[in-house]
Motif scaffolding. Structure first.
Motif, PDB file in Angstrom:
ATOM      1  N   ASP A   1     -40.674  24.153  45.344  1.00  0.00           N
ATOM      2  CA  ASP A   1     -41.319  25.469  45.254  1.00  0.00           C
ATOM      3  C   ASP A   1     -41.375  25.961  43.803  1.00  0.00           C
ATOM      4  OD1 ASP A   1     -41.530  25.368  47.980  1.00  0.00           O
ATOM      5  OD2 ASP A   1     -39.715  26.552  48.336  1.00  0.00           O
ATOM      6  N   ILE A   2     -41.882  25.107  42.963  1.00  0.00           N
ATOM      7  CA  ILE A   2     -41.917  25.415  41.530  1.00  0.00           C
ATOM      8  C   ILE A   2     -43.142  26.285  41.223  1.00  0.00           C
ATOM      9  CG2 ILE A   2     -42.025  24.406  39.226  1.00  0.00           C
ATOM     10  CD1 ILE A   2     -40.868  21.843  40.495  1.00  0.00           C
ATOM     11  N   ASN A   3     -42.923  27.375  40.512  1.00  0.00           N
ATOM     12  CA  ASN A   3     -44.037  28.167  39.988  1.00  0.00           C
ATOM     13  C   ASN A   3     -43.711  28.565  38.559  1.00  0.00           C
ATOM     14  OD1 ASN A   3     -42.424  30.592  40.092  1.00  0.00           O
ATOM     15  ND2 ASN A   3     -42.886  30.692  42.299  1.00  0.00           N
ATOM     16  N   LEU A   4     -44.532  29.438  38.009  1.00  0.00           N
ATOM     17  CA  LEU A   4     -44.354  29.774  36.604  1.00  0.00           C
ATOM     18  C   LEU A   4     -43.158  30.678  36.339  1.00  0.00           C
ATOM     19  CD1 LEU A   4     -48.080  30.342  35.590  1.00  0.00           C
ATOM     20  CD2 LEU A   4     -46.648  28.326  35.199  1.00  0.00           C
ATOM     21  N   LYS A   5     -42.556  31.208  37.395  1.00  0.00           N
ATOM     22  CA  LYS A   5     -41.438  32.125  37.200  1.00  0.00           C
ATOM     23  C   LYS A   5     -40.096  31.562  37.683  1.00  0.00           C
ATOM     24  CE  LYS A   5     -44.210  36.359  37.527  1.00  0.00           C
ATOM     25  NZ  LYS A   5     -44.389  37.652  38.235  1.00  0.00           N
ATOM     26  N   GLN A   6     -40.132  30.728  38.746  1.00  0.00           N
ATOM     27  CA  GLN A   6     -38.867  30.298  39.349  1.00  0.00           C
ATOM     28  C   GLN A   6     -39.056  28.978  40.094  1.00  0.00           C
ATOM     29  OE1 GLN A   6     -38.276  33.747  41.816  1.00  0.00           O
ATOM     30  NE2 GLN A   6     -39.264  32.787  43.587  1.00  0.00           N
ATOM     31  N   PHE A   7     -37.972  28.420  40.517  1.00  0.00           N
ATOM     32  CA  PHE A   7     -37.982  27.215  41.353  1.00  0.00           C
ATOM     33  C   PHE A   7     -36.657  27.150  42.120  1.00  0.00           C
ATOM     34  CE2 PHE A   7     -35.953  26.001  37.450  1.00  0.00           C
ATOM     35  CZ  PHE A   7     -34.908  25.177  37.832  1.00  0.00           C
ATOM     36  N   PHE A   8     -36.655  26.305  43.146  1.00  0.00           N
ATOM     37  CA  PHE A   8     -35.427  26.072  43.908  1.00  0.00           C
ATOM     38  C   PHE A   8     -34.873  24.684  43.550  1.00  0.00           C
ATOM     39  CE2 PHE A   8     -37.267  29.403  46.483  1.00  0.00           C
ATOM     40  CZ  PHE A   8     -36.147  30.136  46.888  1.00  0.00           C
ATOM     41  N   GLY A   9     -33.585  24.642  43.316  1.00  0.00           N
ATOM     42  CA  GLY A   9     -32.914  23.374  43.049  1.00  0.00           C
ATOM     43  C   GLY A   9     -31.875  23.084  44.129  1.00  0.00           C
ATOM     44  N   THR A  10     -31.906  21.866  44.658  1.00  0.00           N
ATOM     45  CA  THR A  10     -30.971  21.452  45.717  1.00  0.00           C
ATOM     46  C   THR A  10     -30.133  20.286  45.223  1.00  0.00           C
ATOM     47  OG1 THR A  10     -32.524  22.150  47.431  1.00  0.00           O
ATOM     48  CG2 THR A  10     -30.733  20.661  48.101  1.00  0.00           C
ATOM     49  N   PHE A  11     -28.834  20.414  45.410  1.00  0.00           N
ATOM     50  CA  PHE A  11     -27.918  19.322  45.030  1.00  0.00           C
ATOM     51  C   PHE A  11     -27.082  18.955  46.260  1.00  0.00           C
ATOM     52  CE2 PHE A  11     -24.432  17.104  43.058  1.00  0.00           C
ATOM     53  CZ  PHE A  11     -25.021  16.472  41.959  1.00  0.00           C
ATOM     54  N   GLU A  12     -26.951  17.636  46.515  1.00  0.00           N
ATOM     55  CA  GLU A  12     -26.277  17.155  47.731  1.00  0.00           C
ATOM     56  C   GLU A  12     -25.071  16.293  47.372  1.00  0.00           C
ATOM     57  OE1 GLU A  12     -27.683  15.208  51.939  1.00  0.00           O
ATOM     58  OE2 GLU A  12     -28.438  14.282  50.095  1.00  0.00           O
ATOM     59  N   ILE A  13     -23.986  16.568  48.055  1.00  0.00           N
ATOM     60  CA  ILE A  13     -22.776  15.734  47.940  1.00  0.00           C
ATOM     61  C   ILE A  13     -22.566  15.039  49.277  1.00  0.00           C
ATOM     62  CG2 ILE A  13     -20.288  15.720  47.569  1.00  0.00           C
ATOM     63  CD1 ILE A  13     -20.559  18.074  45.773  1.00  0.00           C
TER      64      ILE A  13
ATOM     65  N   ALA B   1     -25.210  20.023  51.180  1.00  0.00           N
ATOM     66  CA  ALA B   1     -26.304  20.298  50.249  1.00  0.00           C
ATOM     67  C   ALA B   1     -26.384  21.815  50.014  1.00  0.00           C
ATOM     68  CB  ALA B   1     -27.622  19.773  50.795  1.00  0.00           C
ATOM     69  N   LYS B   2     -26.550  22.196  48.773  1.00  0.00           N
ATOM     70  CA  LYS B   2     -26.675  23.608  48.406  1.00  0.00           C
ATOM     71  C   LYS B   2     -28.012  23.817  47.692  1.00  0.00           C
ATOM     72  CE  LYS B   2     -25.152  27.827  48.054  1.00  0.00           C
ATOM     73  NZ  LYS B   2     -24.940  28.657  49.261  1.00  0.00           N
ATOM     74  N   ARG B   3     -28.787  24.807  48.190  1.00  0.00           N
ATOM     75  CA  ARG B   3     -30.116  25.124  47.623  1.00  0.00           C
ATOM     76  C   ARG B   3     -30.026  26.472  46.918  1.00  0.00           C
ATOM     77  NH1 ARG B   3     -35.415  27.105  49.649  1.00  0.00           N
ATOM     78  NH2 ARG B   3     -37.046  25.739  48.793  1.00  0.00           N
ATOM     79  N   CYS B   4     -30.378  26.502  45.640  1.00  0.00           N
ATOM     80  CA  CYS B   4     -30.246  27.719  44.845  1.00  0.00           C
ATOM     81  C   CYS B   4     -31.555  28.021  44.115  1.00  0.00           C
ATOM     82  CB  CYS B   4     -29.121  27.579  43.821  1.00  0.00           C
ATOM     83  SG  CYS B   4     -27.487  27.337  44.565  1.00  0.00           S
ATOM     84  N   LEU B   5     -31.802  29.327  43.879  1.00  0.00           N
ATOM     85  CA  LEU B   5     -32.984  29.783  43.148  1.00  0.00           C
ATOM     86  C   LEU B   5     -32.651  29.912  41.658  1.00  0.00           C
ATOM     87  CD1 LEU B   5     -35.898  30.915  43.256  1.00  0.00           C
ATOM     88  CD2 LEU B   5     -34.851  33.197  43.529  1.00  0.00           C
ATOM     89  N   PHE B   6     -33.485  29.293  40.847  1.00  0.00           N
ATOM     90  CA  PHE B   6     -33.290  29.348  39.400  1.00  0.00           C
ATOM     91  C   PHE B   6     -34.559  29.878  38.738  1.00  0.00           C
ATOM     92  CE2 PHE B   6     -30.556  25.902  40.882  1.00  0.00           C
ATOM     93  CZ  PHE B   6     -29.335  26.307  40.368  1.00  0.00           C
TER      94      PHE B   6
ATOM     95  N   VAL C   1     -44.908  11.556  40.697  1.00  0.00           N
ATOM     96  CA  VAL C   1     -45.602  12.797  40.352  1.00  0.00           C
ATOM     97  C   VAL C   1     -44.757  13.591  39.375  1.00  0.00           C
ATOM     98  CG1 VAL C   1     -46.489  14.984  41.231  1.00  0.00           C
ATOM     99  CG2 VAL C   1     -46.838  12.859  42.523  1.00  0.00           C
ATOM    100  N   MET C   2     -45.383  14.037  38.276  1.00  0.00           N
ATOM    101  CA  MET C   2     -44.703  14.891  37.302  1.00  0.00           C
ATOM    102  C   MET C   2     -45.126  16.332  37.541  1.00  0.00           C
ATOM    103  SD  MET C   2     -45.334  12.739  33.827  1.00  0.00           S
ATOM    104  CE  MET C   2     -44.956  11.003  33.694  1.00  0.00           C
ATOM    105  N   THR C   3     -44.134  17.185  37.627  1.00  0.00           N
ATOM    106  CA  THR C   3     -44.409  18.614  37.732  1.00  0.00           C
ATOM    107  C   THR C   3     -43.858  19.272  36.483  1.00  0.00           C
ATOM    108  OG1 THR C   3     -44.211  18.502  40.136  1.00  0.00           O
ATOM    109  CG2 THR C   3     -44.093  20.688  39.117  1.00  0.00           C
ATOM    110  N   VAL C   4     -44.727  19.953  35.751  1.00  0.00           N
ATOM    111  CA  VAL C   4     -44.344  20.496  34.452  1.00  0.00           C
ATOM    112  C   VAL C   4     -44.650  21.987  34.416  1.00  0.00           C
ATOM    113  CG1 VAL C   4     -44.661  20.381  31.959  1.00  0.00           C
ATOM    114  CG2 VAL C   4     -44.834  18.296  33.354  1.00  0.00           C
ATOM    115  N   VAL C   5     -43.635  22.744  34.052  1.00  0.00           N
ATOM    116  CA  VAL C   5     -43.833  24.160  33.746  1.00  0.00           C
ATOM    117  C   VAL C   5     -43.545  24.327  32.251  1.00  0.00           C
ATOM    118  CG1 VAL C   5     -43.073  26.530  34.137  1.00  0.00           C
ATOM    119  CG2 VAL C   5     -43.240  24.927  36.064  1.00  0.00           C
TER     120      VAL C   5
END
Length: 716
Positions: A563-575, A590-595, A608-612
């Motif tokens: 959910d990447i946009n010009l202001k924020q994105f969500f990052g998920t990290f799994e153990i 797994a923890k999903r956080c807004l950055f 696929v490259m996603t670039v902001v």
């Protein structure tokens, strides 16, 4: 000079006389045990020596006599084996042919044990025994292969009166020319033979200082089978007679032995014998039974031992019943295997004694040795799971086996081990003896041993399993195979539980340590979480005895961005929590956080490259709507795109934003062959901005744990 030749000699000078005094000496070689019992000599020869002996000889003043099977039955010797030990057993009657017996109270035995050590080697054996139990008027012994009857001798003077015991026995003096033996069968005379002729037919009739002896093997032509209370009894009706002056002396030497083979009721060996052995009675009306006793292996047992071993003695009417429980003490189990079918039988050498008196007032001591044998019984070894979960060991009992069965090797979940190898590898195998002569085996295997698989049977239940294949040897060389499977389940066992907390710069995971924490491997993707991995990727790892804490900065390897946009994105990290042995994933956290960010590159597994990127940061400003993407995957903003200039596309841009993705080579399973890009893991990217006025870099990216990287550029 006085010479007494009786054995070992000592020479003493006395005046002008040479006095040679002889005494009896015991000589028992190593590996041999000897006991004087009340009516016979017992000799046990240990197996190593017994295996080398090919002949036993008896010695007396007249020569050396090999004890062969037929000769043994005629002369009062019994040769058997003790199945429990493999020792050879020799029983020699006190009245046997070659025993030095001057008074019927002291008995001197001399044997040669001929071994095959470097040719024929003679090992001497001698023993002197003293009578411990006085002789009865008549004694009858029914041995395994022969019967022996001895009665008190009759001493007669010429005037018909009985002489004293110091007078030489009339029968003994007449043994070579005056003795005759009369055989009856069915009440009719069938033979009247001289002693020599009887001896030629296998009968032995002898006289000692105080007794007349008659001995015959079973199944002789002059014996017969009679039924007494429905029980078969073999009877040899022999009478010795001789003439002395005006008197003819007749001595009844009739022997009778129960020939009943016994029976088996599924639990006990049973033997039945007549209470009143009628062929041995002169006056039936005056019959008095003094006592009935029994035992095993040629020895009588006391009442308490009989009770402890579970034996039974029952006198019912005119019959005596003896019962021996299957596998009880005193007997032996013998094993067979055929087509991997294990069978065995149980046998016991019973020793029975009945002392009685008839109307003549003479006491008879009747004894019989009887081998009772069960039928061949199918046996299935059994296993008992004795595992105690708290010990974290499988404990498996395998039993029960007679002495002639031994454990040879085991296969544990497909891994073969001999017994010594198993013990050396940390799988103790103990042989457990039992009081009844049987034994068992106990095997122990640790739960956490590499040979033991484990799985989660259900939520919170950890299951260990052990498949065992036993190879047992039926001595000496017949193998038998037996299988068993056991499982152990430990409850309330759960994989580690991580608690994740979002921060502005990443995610912090915390986990409390568990008692069985060693069962799990904590992983990030394919890699175990170690201090080396954490340092390499830029994670902050702290681990003590109570808790593990892992801080994962947002732009380190292992995140999934969505959910990447010009202001924020969500990052998920799994153990991941994996089984430490099988590496199967058991649980994930797994923890999903807004950055929030104004610059970001995501290199997805499908290429696929996603670039902001903030292109307004350079000076002078660039207009985002006029940005282009070239083959080199570089975003270019030329001066010609500004209002004062015409649009010009050139690689020599005044502003340049370089986008790069790197992937570990070993994570690729498809690469350009079918023009499809696919990686097992996301890639690692970087963004570099450059212009005439300024150069700006994204936060520094760490390199993945593999030095082989692929730079990926995609044409658009």
């Amino acid at each position: 000079m006085v010479v007494m030749s009786l054995g070992c000699c000592f020479v003493l000078p006395f005046l002008n006389l040479l006095l040679v005094i002889s005494v009896h000496c015991n000589n028992v070689p190593d590996g041999v045990q000897v006991e004087c019992r009340d009516r016979y000599l017992w000799v046990s020869i240990e197996k190593p020596l017994a295996d080398r002996i090919f002949q036993i000889e008896a010695l007396d003043d007249t020569g050396v006599y090999p004890i062969m099977e037929k000769y043994a039955s005629e002369c009062g010797y019994t040769h058997t084996y003790d199945d429990a030990s493999g020792n050879a057993i020799l029983r020699a009657s006190y009245l046997s042919c070659h025993t030095d017996n001057p008074t019927d109270e002291v008995f001197v035995f001399n044997f040669n044990l001929i071994t095959s050590d470097q040719g024929a080697v003679s090992v001497p054996l001698s023993k002197t025994c003293t009578l411990s139990l006085p002789w009865s008027n008549r004694e009858v012994i029914c041995e395994h292969k022969y019967m022996e009857v001895s009665v008190r001798n009759v001493h007669c003077a010429s005037n018909g009166e009985t002489s004293n015991s110091s007078t030489s026995s009339v029968a003994h003096e007449s043994a070579t020319n005056g003795f005759k033996v009369l055989f009856l069968k069915g009440g009719e005379e069938v033979a009247s033979l001289s002693i020599g002729d009887a001896r030629m037919l296998g009968y032995v009739i002898d006289a000692t200082a105080e007794r007349i002896v008659f001995r015959a093997a079973y199944g002789q032509p002059h014996s017969e089978i009679k039924k007494i209370n429905g029980i078969p009894v073999e009877v040899a009706h022999a009478t010795v007679f001789f003439r002395r002056s005006w008197t003819v002396v007749m001595i009844d030497l009739t022997g009778a032995c129960t020939s009943n083979l016994g029976s088996f009721d599924g639990e006990k060996l049973l033997w039945k014998t007549p209470m009143v052995m009628t062929p041995l009675l002169y006056d039936h009306s005056g019959f008095v039974s003094e006592h009935i006793r029994f035992g095993v292996k040629g020895q009588l047992l006391d009442d308490s031992t009989i009770r402890d071993w579970g034996y039974m003695l029952d006198i019912s009417g005119d019959s005596v019943w003896i019962g021996v429980p299957y596998s009880a003490n005193g007997g032996h189990r013998w094993s067979f295997v055929e087509d991997n079918t294990y069978s065995e039988y149980y046998w016991v050498s019973l020793y029975y004694e009945h002392v009685f008196m008839d109307g003549s007032g003479h006491l008879t001591r009747f004894r019989q040795v009887k081998k009772l044998t069960s039928p061949l019984l199918l046996q299935v070894p059994f296993t008992i799971d004795q595992t105690i979960l708290e010990e974290h060991y499988f404990t498996v009992y395998l039993g029960n086996f007679p002495y002639d069965v031994e454990l040879f090797d085991v296969v544990l979940n497909g891994e073969p081990f001999s017994v010594p190898e198993a013990i050396q590898s940390g799988y103790p195998i103990a042989r457990v003896p039992h009081s009844n002569g049987t034994h068992a085996y106990v095997l122990r295997v640790p739960f956490e041993d590499p040979v033991v698989p484990k799985m989660y049977f259900s939520e919170g239940i950890l299951q260990y399993s052990l498949n065992i294949n036993y190879t047992l040897n039926i001595i000496p060389h017949d193998p038998y195979y037996h299988s068993a499977s056991v499982i152990a389940q430990i409850k309330d066992v759960f994989p580690p539980d991580f608690n994740g907390v979002c921060t502005e710069t990443g995610i912090i995971f915390k986990m409390d340590h568990q008692k069985l924490g060693y069962l799990w491997e904590i992983g990030i993707g394919h890699y175990p979480l170690t201090t080396e991995l954490a340092a390499h990727r830029g994670y902050l790892l702290h681990n003590d005895s109570r808790r593990l804490t892992l801080e994962v900065p947002v732009f380190t390897l292992g995140y999934i961005y969505e959910d990447i946009n010009l202001k924020q994105f969500f990052g998920t990290f799994e153990i991941l929590s994996r089984d430490a042995k099988t590496l199967e994933i058991q649980k994930s956290a797994a923890k999903r956080c807004l950055f929030r960010t104004d610059e970001l590159i995501v290199c997805s597994p499908d290429g696929v490259m996603t670039v902001v990127a903030n292109v307004t940061a350079p000076l002078p400003e660039a207009e985002p709507s006029r940005a282009t993407l070239t083959y080199e995957n570089e975003i270019l903003v030329n001066r010609g795109l500004f209002p004062e200039g015409a649009p010009v596309i050139t690689r020599d841009a005044d502003f340049r934003l370089t986008v790069q993705c790197y992937y570990p080579v070993h994570d690729f399973n498809q690469l350009f062959v079918d023009r499809k890009f696919k990686s097992e893991t996301p890639g690692f990217g970087s963004i570099n901005q450059a212009s005439d006025l300024t150069v700006k870099h994204m936060p520094k990216q760490t390199t993945p744990p593999n030095d082989l990287l692929l730079r990926y550029c995609k044409e658009v």
